[in-house]
Design an enzyme around this catalytic site. Structure first.
Site, PDB file in Angstrom:
ATOM      1  N   ASP A  21       0.819  -1.222   0.000  1.00 53.89           N
ATOM      2  CA  ASP A  21       0.000   0.000   0.000  1.00 53.89           C
ATOM      3  C   ASP A  21       0.850   1.267   0.000  1.00 53.89           C
ATOM      4  OD1 ASP A  21      -2.280  -1.733   0.333  1.00 53.89           O
ATOM      5  OD2 ASP A  21      -1.663  -1.908   2.422  1.00 53.89           O
ATOM      6  N   GLY A  60       1.476   2.987  -2.628  1.00 53.20           N
ATOM      7  CA  GLY A  60       1.060   3.868  -3.738  1.00 53.20           C
ATOM      8  C   GLY A  60       1.756   3.489  -5.041  1.00 53.20           C
ATOM      9  N   HIS A  84      -4.348  -1.923  -6.441  1.00 54.57           N
ATOM     10  CA  HIS A  84      -3.767  -0.661  -6.876  1.00 54.57           C
ATOM     11  C   HIS A  84      -4.907   0.225  -7.348  1.00 54.57           C
ATOM     12  CE1 HIS A  84       0.269  -2.749  -8.061  1.00 54.57           C
ATOM     13  NE2 HIS A  84       0.038  -2.738  -6.760  1.00 54.57           N
ATOM     14  N   THR A 102      -5.877 -11.645   3.552  1.00 51.39           N
ATOM     15  CA  THR A 102      -6.955 -10.922   2.868  1.00 51.39           C
ATOM     16  C   THR A 102      -8.144 -11.848   2.613  1.00 51.39           C
ATOM     17  OG1 THR A 102      -6.013 -11.467   0.717  1.00 51.39           O
ATOM     18  CG2 THR A 102      -5.334  -9.373   1.683  1.00 51.39           C
ATOM     19  N   THR A 121      -9.685  -5.158   1.035  1.00 51.19           N
ATOM     20  CA  THR A 121     -10.617  -5.643   2.070  1.00 51.19           C
ATOM     21  C   THR A 121     -11.353  -4.517   2.790  1.00 51.19           C
ATOM     22  OG1 THR A 121      -8.851  -5.581   3.696  1.00 51.19           O
ATOM     23  CG2 THR A 121      -9.192  -7.681   2.552  1.00 51.19           C
ATOM     24  N   GLY A 122     -10.927  -3.272   2.609  1.00 45.23           N
ATOM     25  CA  GLY A 122     -11.555  -2.148   3.316  1.00 45.23           C
ATOM     26  C   GLY A 122     -11.115  -2.048   4.774  1.00 45.23           C
ATOM     27  N   ARG A 146      -5.968   0.411   7.976  1.00 44.25           N
ATOM     28  CA  ARG A 146      -4.555   0.020   8.053  1.00 44.25           C
ATOM     29  C   ARG A 146      -3.952   0.550   9.341  1.00 44.25           C
ATOM     30  NH1 ARG A 146      -3.934   2.179   2.048  1.00 44.25           N
ATOM     31  NH2 ARG A 146      -4.891   0.424   0.982  1.00 44.25           N
ATOM     32  N   GLY A 148      -0.051  13.798  -4.227  1.00 42.81           N
ATOM     33  CA  GLY A 148      -1.505  13.634  -4.307  1.00 42.81           C
ATOM     34  C   GLY A 148      -1.816  12.437  -5.188  1.00 42.81           C
TER      35      GLY A 148
HETATM   36  P1  IMP Z   1      -2.589 -12.976   1.955  1.00 47.85           P
HETATM   37  O1  IMP Z   1      -1.652 -12.458   0.925  1.00 47.85           O
HETATM   38  O2  IMP Z   1      -4.023 -12.685   1.669  1.00 47.85           O
HETATM   39  O3  IMP Z   1      -2.359 -14.416   2.253  1.00 47.85           O
HETATM   40  O4  IMP Z   1      -2.296 -12.192   3.314  1.00 47.85           O
HETATM   41  C1  IMP Z   1      -1.079 -12.329   4.014  1.00 47.85           C
HETATM   42  C2  IMP Z   1      -0.675 -11.004   4.632  1.00 47.85           C
HETATM   43  O5  IMP Z   1      -0.247 -10.114   3.615  1.00 47.85           O
HETATM   44  C3  IMP Z   1      -1.777 -10.277   5.399  1.00 47.85           C
HETATM   45  O6  IMP Z   1      -1.220  -9.598   6.488  1.00 47.85           O
HETATM   46  C4  IMP Z   1      -2.296  -9.292   4.368  1.00 47.85           C
HETATM   47  O7  IMP Z   1      -2.926  -8.183   4.967  1.00 47.85           O
HETATM   48  C5  IMP Z   1      -1.001  -8.904   3.687  1.00 47.85           C
HETATM   49  N1  IMP Z   1      -1.159  -8.440   2.311  1.00 47.85           N
HETATM   50  C6  IMP Z   1      -1.274  -9.181   1.204  1.00 47.85           C
HETATM   51  N2  IMP Z   1      -1.333  -8.401   0.130  1.00 47.85           N
HETATM   52  C7  IMP Z   1      -1.224  -7.146   0.537  1.00 47.85           C
HETATM   53  C8  IMP Z   1      -1.161  -5.877  -0.134  1.00 47.85           C
HETATM   54  O8  IMP Z   1      -1.205  -5.758  -1.357  1.00 47.85           O
HETATM   55  N3  IMP Z   1      -1.056  -4.779   0.686  1.00 47.85           N
HETATM   56  C9  IMP Z   1      -0.934  -4.870   2.025  1.00 47.85           C
HETATM   57  N4  IMP Z   1      -0.960  -6.025   2.682  1.00 47.85           N
HETATM   58  C10 IMP Z   1      -1.102  -7.153   1.953  1.00 47.85           C
END
Ligand code: IMP
Length: 422
Positions: free
Chosen positions: A13, A15, A41, A129, A299-300, A303, A413
């Site tokens: 995340d 950006g 993204h 997720t 997932t909403g 963070r 931005g």
């Molecule tokens: P998974 O990839 O869904 O198995 O999640 C494993 C961990 O990676 C969890 O803590 C998720 O929140 C994190 N995670 C997976 N993909 C992302 C992403 O694109 N951004 C931030 N966290 C992520």
């Protein structure tokens, strides 16, 4: 030919989508090479706002071709919805988006297993997720996966699916879940076949031809470095590999890109469980969350937010061989009177580094902070280095010095034009 690799240097995340979108207008090919729809993204441009989970962010540039290579795992329902959204918004995808037949499929049982494993682990859960990522990659490496190749062969797909369901339903039942019926899964997947077929192509051949013609290629890393399955905060990580060297196995090209851009957020965030030394569980953390809209695209989930951690970014840039930094979301810090920057860690009074231990170790380290003055004025949408307040420039130079890599792009931005090229 120029080859560029973009990766998130923190916990995701950062950006990256905006930076890829910004650079893609100059790029012939944008490649997604790992992960699945756990990545998210958001690209904002004149066509609209696109939360992209699987389609490479370069799709909004009409001359750019986009590839999804064999390292990516696909949820066909999500992918087809994304393609439809783009097509409906006037963005052509046919003959511009190419998907490797070697990609593995995320099946409905992978998502169920993801949830059941998390529930079974209780307090020790990863905080995934829930998109079935871990179970799909686990099937890939244990020779139980279903690939696009299988899916295109109607008979073979049905045979393999039936076997997998026999195995998976036993595990699902043992963990207290509802087993899946073979017929209903087959019925769900059948209409996807003709829809996805026109996009399937051997992506390695396309990349080889691009190389031969000296085209520019941009590799779009999903997730962040500290979610890497080897180098991240295991087991609070994801299932794929994020480092530039993985391009060989995930795309087939035996190269290390010439330009390696670390996307670095001006502060730190993470979603899910796991250690986070500079986490701010206070008013400032909340201010960053609200101003930075730090809620997951996928997932909403809110963070977790914290101070900039130079120890982490130094490490990810070192292992990835970063040649430059794209600094994002610095405008989020506009209101702060002073900004704390973590310059390293201590454990029981002694200086330690990220490399010295595992997730358990990282839980116990104490950040060493330095305080720098804030700028307290709006820098939102500034796109010239000279227009930045001097304290904002100093903050950027501080990050540069601590990490040891030059900041060449600064995002102020979400829009494409709010970018400083330095
Ligand atoms: P998974 O990839 O869904 O198995 O999640 C494993 C961990 O990676 C969890 O803590 C998720 O929140 C994190 N995670 C997976 N993909 C992302 C992403 O694109 N951004 C931030 N966290 C992520």
């Amino acid at each position: 030919m120029s080859t560029t690799f973009i990766f998130g240097s923190q916990w995701g995340d950062e950006g990256k989508g905006k930076i890829v979108d910004f650079l893609a207008k100059e790029t012939d090919y944008v490649v997604r090479f790992h992960g699945g729809n756990n990545a998210g993204h958001t690209v904002v441009n004149k066509f609209g706002k696109f939360p992209l989970h699987l389609v490479p962010s370069g799709i909004c540039h009409p001359k750019t071709k986009c590839l999804i290579t064999n390292g990516v795992i696909l949820d066909l329902e999500v992918l087809l919805n994304e393609i439809k959204l783009l097509n409906d918004s006037g963005i052509k995808t046919l003959e511009r988006l190419f998907i490797s037949p070697r990609c593995h499929l995320i099946m409905p049982y992978h998502k169920i297993l993801d949830r059941l494993y998390e529930e079974a682990k209780g307090k020790g859960k990863t905080g995934t997720t829930g998109r079935g990522i871990g179970p799909t990659y686990a099937d890939k490496v244990s020779y139980n996966g279903l690939r696009v190749y299988d899916f295109l062969n109607k008979k073979l797909f049905a045979q393999k699916l039936e076997i997998q369901l026999q195995i998976k339903n036993k595990v699902i039942k043992a963990l207290g879940g509802e087993p899946l019926s073979f017929k209903s899964v087959l019925r769900k997947f059948t209409p996807y076949r003709n829809k996805i077929k026109p996009y399937i192509a051997e992506t390695l051949s396309i990349l080889q031809e691009a190389q031969l013609k000296k085209k520019s290629i941009l590799f779009e890393g999903a997730h962040g470095f500290f979610l890497d399955n080897d180098w991240g905060t295991y087991p609070f990580c994801t299932a794929s590999t994020i480092v530039p060297g993985s391009i060989n196995s995930t795309c087939g090209l035996p190269i290390i890109p010439s330009r390696i851009i670390a996307v670095v957020k001006a502060y730190t965030t993470r979603v899910g469980e796991g250690p986070f030394p500079t986490e701010l569980e206070n008013k400032i953390g909340e201010l960053i969350r609200q101003k930075g809209n730090e809620f997951g695209t996928t997932t909403g989930r809110p963070r977790r937010c914290g101070c900039f951690d130079a120890e982490l970014v130094r490490f990810s840039c070192m292992v990835s061989g970063a040649t430059e930094i794209a600094l994002t979301k610095i405008d989020v810090l506009d209101e702060l009177k002073e900004i704390k920057v973590c310059v390293g860690y201590k454990l029981r009074g002694k200086r330690v580094s990220y490399i010295n231990g595992d997730a358990e170790f990282l839980k116990n380290v104490k950040p060493v902070y330095e305080i720098v003055p804030g700028w307290r004025e709006k820098i939102n949408n500034i796109n010239e280095w000279g227009d930045l307040p001097s304290n904002a420039k100093n903050y950027i130079k501080k990050i540069e010095k601590l990490v040891g890599v030059k900041v060449t792009l600064i995002s102020t931005g979400p829009e494409r034009w709010s970018t400083i090229i330095r």
